[in-house]
Scaffold this motif. Sequence first.
Motif, short mmCIF file in Angstrom:
data_model
loop_
_atom_site.label_atom_id
_atom_site.label_comp_id
_atom_site.label_asym_id
_atom_site.label_seq_id
_atom_site.Cartn_x
_atom_site.Cartn_y
_atom_site.Cartn_z
N GLU A 32 31.10 14.77 6.55
CA GLU A 32 30.34 14.64 7.80
C GLU A 32 30.24 13.17 8.23
N LEU A 33 30.03 12.29 7.26
CA LEU A 33 29.95 10.86 7.58
C LEU A 33 31.29 10.35 8.13
N LEU A 34 32.39 10.80 7.52
CA LEU A 34 33.70 10.38 8.01
C LEU A 34 33.94 10.86 9.44
N THR A 35 33.56 12.10 9.71
CA THR A 35 33.74 12.65 11.05
C THR A 35 32.92 11.88 12.07
N THR A 36 31.68 11.56 11.70
CA THR A 36 30.80 10.81 12.61
C THR A 36 31.34 9.41 12.88
N VAL B 205 38.80 4.05 7.46
CA VAL B 205 38.13 5.34 7.53
C VAL B 205 39.04 6.40 8.12
N ASP B 206 39.84 6.00 9.11
CA ASP B 206 40.72 6.98 9.75
C ASP B 206 41.75 7.54 8.79
N GLU B 207 42.00 6.79 7.70
CA GLU B 207 43.03 7.25 6.75
C GLU B 207 42.51 8.38 5.88
N ALA B 208 41.18 8.44 5.72
CA ALA B 208 40.61 9.44 4.84
C ALA B 208 40.70 10.83 5.47
#
Length: 521
Positions: free
Chosen positions: A31-35, A3-6
């Motif tokens: 928003e989901l990635l940030t959360t 996820v951090d790569e996105a």
Amino acid sequence: MDVDEAKARPLPTSYPLEPPNRVAVFEQYQELLTTQKGNRDNIFIGGYTLRELDPHLVVLDEEPGTEHPRMWTSRKKIWATAYMAAFAFFSPFASTIFAPSLYVVMNGLRITDATIGALQISISMFAYAIGPLFLAPLSEIYGRVVILHIGNITFVAFSIGAGFCQTAAQFSICRFFSGLGGSAGIAVLGGFIADLWSLEQRPKASGIATLGPVLGPILGPVCGGWMSERASWRWALWVPAIASGVLLVAGLILLPETYAPRVLQMKLQKQRKSRSDEQLYTVLDFTPRPTSVKSLATQIFRPVVYLILDPALLLASWFFSVVFGVIYLVIVTYADVFALGYHHSVGIVGTDFLAVGIGMIIGSIATVKAMDALFKRDEAGKATYRPESRLISCIVGTALVVGGLFMYGFSALRAHFIVPLIGMFIFAMGSTNIFLALQLYTIDGFRFPASAFSTILRSIFAGAFPLFGPKLFGKLGIDWGVALLAFLVLGIGLPCIALLYVFGARLRKVGVKRVENFEGI
């Protein structure tokens, strides 16, 4: 795909006007990635919660027992992990299988130099150092299963070929390429575990999966000694190849893909065949994809980059590698100590390795229980959990390794053979504790777990240590030679553990910044 790569990027411009639904999906996904960046256990977001926003969005079902690998049933996960352990077992098993009959192999290939003889064991380890350079990151592009199967086919083919070799050069080449194929299982092991299991479940899962590569080098000589004595050393190569071939057939039929982004890609491809008139897409279209030569090269060389730029990973790998190299060096001494010193037959020398195997099993069970206890302690205050907690048990493991080595070195050829075997039993318990703790640390603490659990350094050590073994023990003897190894483990292990436990979080942040800067070049 971690996820951090996105990273957010503009919407794809393949269509003249982006549908409003797609814009909504993109915004919600960001928003989901940030959360999730603050989540201790990042799970690939397959778009399940966004499925109502756009009928053209293909998602991974996340109901219990459905498509997302984290949502599989426990039975399915256990089966996949057991298969992974079996695959990761046979190549290390074959790497040391003729250690007790090394002199028989040397006679069969007309090798007279002891270092060249030891090289026949070490060369597989050098292949393990090279294979993960491209196999681990490729598994994060194309999925775990295809890498496993290609590697298994290569291992089987060259293992069979090695059994027909007549010269040392032929044998070395076949051993190298069989090791290259066999390194696939070890290369994807960390990522495979992270695909399926949560933080709480990983200690037990890692305990199962790690038994393969840990017990393989030990049980190989147990079986190989009797094979060489009763049949031929060539059968010591053919038997694991045949077993791996059977495993390959079973895996082609039964083993599903565990890498969630690849599972989603496969679902998209399948649905495009039945819905060819629709503009289908997935959340993967919103993240950077490694399509250029530069980005692919970055993926392939990521293990080396990680090792060089991340100080925490370098310290963990350094300690892991020293202990791993010591194991392979001690394995080479078995033929001298128990065959020449105690006059055991080739088959009995192989049986002597059971002391190490039993120690590793007990060490694995004890470490899993310790990890569970540590995790539950940290769960009481969820904000306090950090991957460095996995390293606490390494202190006990280091003490066992050092104590076991001293007992083995100073009792070998002086006391009854059971005494050095007890020393090796203690050594094996400690080394397994260290391996499992460091593996869990790298899986929990670093991005791209298949790459993070890099075998480069440890494989180089495991390949190089046996080469200087004859000269080391020739100069110092078994007693002080093994004592030197014990001091080496102690001198490197305790500082590494202390630095990682106290400064690990800070060091990992430094590593993340360095890697991001490198990838942004």
